[in-house]
Every structure is written in C-alpha cells, then in structure tokens.
Design a protein around this motif. Structure first.
Motif, PDB file in Angstrom:
ATOM      1  N   GLU A 180       0.832  -1.204   0.000  1.00 31.94           N
ATOM      2  CA  GLU A 180       0.000   0.000   0.000  1.00 31.94           C
ATOM      3  C   GLU A 180       0.870   1.259   0.000  1.00 31.94           C
ATOM      4  OE1 GLU A 180      -2.371  -0.600   3.463  1.00 31.94           O
ATOM      5  OE2 GLU A 180      -3.874  -1.799   2.414  1.00 31.94           O
ATOM      6  N   ALA A 181       1.966   1.214   0.736  1.00 29.01           N
ATOM      7  CA  ALA A 181       2.881   2.359   0.771  1.00 29.01           C
ATOM      8  C   ALA A 181       3.505   2.600  -0.596  1.00 29.01           C
ATOM      9  CB  ALA A 181       3.971   2.125   1.814  1.00 29.01           C
ATOM     10  N   GLY A 182       3.881   1.528  -1.278  1.00 27.94           N
ATOM     11  CA  GLY A 182       4.462   1.672  -2.609  1.00 27.94           C
ATOM     12  C   GLY A 182       3.505   2.302  -3.593  1.00 27.94           C
ATOM     13  N   ARG A 183       2.254   1.905  -3.516  1.00 29.91           N
ATOM     14  CA  ARG A 183       1.246   2.486  -4.402  1.00 29.91           C
ATOM     15  C   ARG A 183       1.009   3.954  -4.064  1.00 29.91           C
ATOM     16  NH1 ARG A 183       0.419   0.668  -9.003  1.00 29.91           N
ATOM     17  NH2 ARG A 183      -1.792   1.202  -9.055  1.00 29.91           N
ATOM     18  N   ARG A 184       0.936   4.254  -2.775  1.00 31.35           N
ATOM     19  CA  ARG A 184       0.710   5.647  -2.371  1.00 31.35           C
ATOM     20  C   ARG A 184       1.890   6.537  -2.769  1.00 31.35           C
ATOM     21  NH1 ARG A 184      -2.062   5.583   3.699  1.00 31.35           N
ATOM     22  NH2 ARG A 184      -3.730   4.085   3.218  1.00 31.35           N
ATOM     23  N   GLY A 185       3.076   5.949  -2.791  1.00 28.03           N
ATOM     24  CA  GLY A 185       4.267   6.714  -3.142  1.00 28.03           C
ATOM     25  C   GLY A 185       4.450   6.890  -4.638  1.00 28.03           C
ATOM     26  N   GLY A 186       3.604   6.258  -5.436  1.00 28.80           N
ATOM     27  CA  GLY A 186       3.685   6.409  -6.872  1.00 28.80           C
ATOM     28  C   GLY A 186       4.821   5.657  -7.531  1.00 28.80           C
ATOM     29  N   PHE A 187       5.282   4.569  -6.912  1.00 31.88           N
ATOM     30  CA  PHE A 187       6.392   3.810  -7.489  1.00 31.88           C
ATOM     31  C   PHE A 187       5.938   3.070  -8.749  1.00 31.88           C
ATOM     32  CE2 PHE A 187       8.076   4.715  -3.370  1.00 31.88           C
ATOM     33  CZ  PHE A 187       9.453   4.775  -3.562  1.00 31.88           C
TER      34      PHE A 187
END
Length: 243
Positions: A191-198
């Motif tokens: 979820e963090a990766g998606r929120r960070g736009g990776f």
C-alpha cells in the motif's frame, strides 16, 4: 529478503499476545480470540513500526490501553511496554537461532547492482542493520532507512510511503518514484508503494493469499527464484513504451 526472520517473529511471539488475551478474558469477561500467525500478523503487524503494530492488533480486538513511553519495561501494560517486550524476544531469537537469508533475493540484488542499478533497503525495524550485519549482507545496500532513521526524521510508518521515498532520495539526487521500484511482502508495504507512486510495486506473496494483488501490487511473485534483473529492467522498458 529476510523472510525467515519474519517467520521467527510470527511464530515465536505468538504466546505473548495469546497470554495477554487470555488474561483479559478472565479479568473482563472478553471473548478470547487467539492471535492468528497468518491473518492477524499480515493484516495488523507485518511491516509496521513496532508500536503501530501493537496498536493495530489490539484495536482489532477492541482493546484500548495507554500508549506509555518508549522507556517502559516489557512488563508494562502499555503499547510501548508490549512493543518493547516483542522487540526483546525478537532480539533474543535472532541471537539464539541466527538469521536465514533468501539466497535468490540476494542474487537478484547483486544482479541489479552489476547493472549499475542502485539498491536501498527501507525497513520499519530498528533492528534492520544488526540483522543485516549478522547475515553478512550489510554492504549489499547503497542506502538504508530503518526504524532508527524514521524516528530521527519523524517519518510516518507504512502504509504511508515516507521510508521508501526517503530511501530513494538518498539513493539518487533526481529521485523519481515512477522510475523506481520496491519489493514488499507486507500488505502495508505494498500500500505504501502504491501511495508513493512507485512504477513497480513487486509483491512477494509467499503463501499465495492474493492479498498483495488486492492491495495494489503491480507484479506478484511467490519467491525470487526465477526473477532476474533483466526482467525488472524489461518491466520498466515496456512500461515506458506504453506510456
């Protein structure tokens, strides 16, 4: 990468929450629901900073206790006390049984580095560097952002992307998450990766739960055995063509 360490964490720490939940069932008449080493761990603890994981799990049982202080003893009935107890037991187990390393994950990192791709490690754990050193792979990573760094910089824990973005910024001055990727086996990390736009959020779903895909992983694997640096590079090349 150090999944065997996480397995120790799940299984060896199971008795602590169960003991507390049993005591509460006697003390307050609450229904006893044991700590599930898969569902509860993955949903409420895995990948989160120490105290946030404790808070998340207790909240799932409708339990509210004082936050306390990071200096609380492991015997204190506070969020910090329980978190410190978990950390104490985890550290003991690391020294007692050692660290098992995912050889295929290490091989992939070495391949990426051989292709001049800088690799960092972002972890919620304050024990990340000692574990890496014990495993003999500390120098494998160009930059490390762990729980100690997060505390110092007051970075938000997963599922916020702060630790990944901070690690990326330390890896390269012209950091662009869209041209970068992360590998995660925790729901909160995906979820963090998606929120960070990776551009790549590689979900390592070792138990084929489907939860990482549901959480937004752009590429899901069961292990690193057949994953190569060439495949990772091709992923970004193909993505750029489509864009």
């Amino acid at each position: 990468m150090l999944r065997c360490v996480s397995r120790i964490q799940q299984n060896q720490l199971k008795s602590d929450p169960d003991q507390y939940l049993k005591e509460r069932s006697v003390r307050y008449g609450e229904r006893f629901r044991p700590f599930d080493t898969e569902r509860d761990y993955l949903n409420y603890v895995d990948g989160k900073p120490r105290y946030e994981g404790v808070t998340s799990f207790l909240s799932s049982r409708g339990i509210t206790i004082p936050y306390g202080s990071p200096s609380d003893s492991p015997d204190s009935e506070t969020i910090c006390g329980f978190g410190n107890g978990k950390d104490k037991l985890f550290t003991e187990k690391i020294h007692e049984v050692g660290v098992d390393v995912d050889a295929d994950a290490v091989r992939l990192v070495r391949e990426l580095r051989h292709r001049d791709i800088r690799v960092g490690l972002a972890s919620s754990s304050r024990n990340a560097i000692p574990v890496l050193e014990q495993a003999g792979i500390r120098t494998l990573f160009d930059q490390i952002v762990d729980g100690v760094v997060s505390d110092r910089l007051q970075l938000a824990g997963k599922p916020e992307p702060d630790i990944f973005l901070q690690c990326l910024a330390k890896l390269t001055a012209d950091a662009d998450p869209r041209q970068s990727g992360i590998a995660e086996d925790a729901i909160s990390g995906v979820e963090a990766g998606r929120r960070g736009g990776f551009g790549l959020v590689l979900g390592v779903d070792r138990h084929d739960t489907g939860m990482l895909a549901q959480s937004g992983a752009t590429w899901v694997i069961h292990d690193f055995e057949k994953v190569t640096a060439e495949q990772v590079i091709r992923y970004f090349t193909d993505r750029a063509r489509v864009a």
